[in-house]
Design an enzyme around this catalytic site. Structure first.
Site, PDB file in Angstrom:
ATOM      1  N   GLY A   1       0.782  -1.232   0.000  1.00 30.30           N
ATOM      2  CA  GLY A   1       0.000   0.000   0.000  1.00 30.30           C
ATOM      3  C   GLY A   1       0.809   1.274   0.000  1.00 30.30           C
TER       4      GLY A   1
ATOM      5  N   TYR B   1      10.840 -13.241 -12.191  1.00 30.89           N
ATOM      6  CA  TYR B   1       9.650 -12.389 -12.136  1.00 30.89           C
ATOM      7  C   TYR B   1       8.531 -12.989 -12.986  1.00 30.89           C
ATOM      8  CZ  TYR B   1       6.877  -8.074 -12.141  1.00 30.89           C
ATOM      9  OH  TYR B   1       5.870  -7.143 -11.987  1.00 30.89           O
TER      10      TYR B   1
END
Length: 252
Positions: free
Chosen positions: A15, A159
């Site tokens: 966040g 990734y």
């Protein structure tokens, strides 16, 4: 502004990041109570302060998403503080940018670290939040993959693997908990300029010939978290302006 998520509790991992902070603010402005989850306390607290200055409701929770015990305690703390969790948005993630290498030169340590953050961290939060949602028979879970998880990318095998697995995990979880009234979906962003982006990231071709921003990804999360998507689950929403199509979209 319409209070579409009035009094709903939204937990956002990552966040404090570029996409994460925008997402937290957007949900707060629409009436949600936001649990801002991140490892960076200074940045996370800053996001909370910005939300409160905008007259929104938010609380910061510091967590290392790779630590399952910390994740369990975080979910318990959010429930204790806000009473429940209605929406989970997993944005926390990382790559090996500073240790880029073709897969045959990549170290096992780097590969494991990226998988721990992107895949295991997502799984941990999904598991703990799902148990909360199952108890009340409804909920929304939204994970974050990447177009790299669909098509791969040079020197980013770890990734690509973690993000591709996130899409498959999303589909499997949607099948497991759909009977409890919970939807599980995924968003796959393309290259999005953030506060920490370099100028080189701003110039890339996409089908729509527009410059994307973090709000484009936040809008996708909000759609999948809303009642407008109540009949959608196990879906991966690609938000990249058509770039993953491999074409400019014009004859010029």
């Amino acid at each position: 502004m319409e209070k579409e998520f009035l009094n709903q509790v939204v937990l956002v991992t990552g966040g404090a990041g570029g996409i994460g902070s925008t997402t937290c603010m957007d949900f707060a402005l629409r009436g949600a109570k936001v649990a801002v989850v991140d490892f960076n306390e200074d940045l996370g607290s800053h996001v909370v302060n910005e939300i409160k200055e905008a007259r929104g409701e938010a609380t910061f929770f510091q967590v290392d998403v790779t630590n399952y015990d910390m994740v369990k305690n975080c979910v318990k703390d959010v429930v204790k503080h806000y009473g429940t969790i209605d929406i989970l948005i997993n944005i926390a993630g990382g790559s090996a940018r500073s240790n880029r290498a073709p897969f045959y030169k990549q170290t096992a340590e780097v590969f494991k670290n990226v998988m721990d953050i992107n895949l295991n961290g997502t799984f941990y939060f999904c598991k703990e939040c799902a148990l909360v949602m199952m108890g009340k028979g409804k909920g929304k879970i939204i994970n974050t993959s990447s177009v790299v998880g669909l098509n791969g990318h040079t020197m980013h095998s770890e990734y690509a693997a973690s993000k591709g697995a996130t899409i498959s995990l999303t589909k499997a979880m949607a099948k497991d908990i759909g009977k409890y009234g919970i939807t599980v979906n995924c968003v796959s962003p393309g290259m999005i300029p953030t506060k920490n982006a370099t100028n080189g990231n701003l110039n890339h071709t996409n089908f729509l010939n527009t410059t994307p921003d973090t709000g484009d990804i936040s809008n996708a999360y909000m759609f999948l978290a809303s009642d407008k998507s109540k009949f959608i689950t196990g879906f991966n929403l690609i938000v990249d302006g058509g770039r993953s199509l491999g074409t400019k979209g014009t004859d010029n």
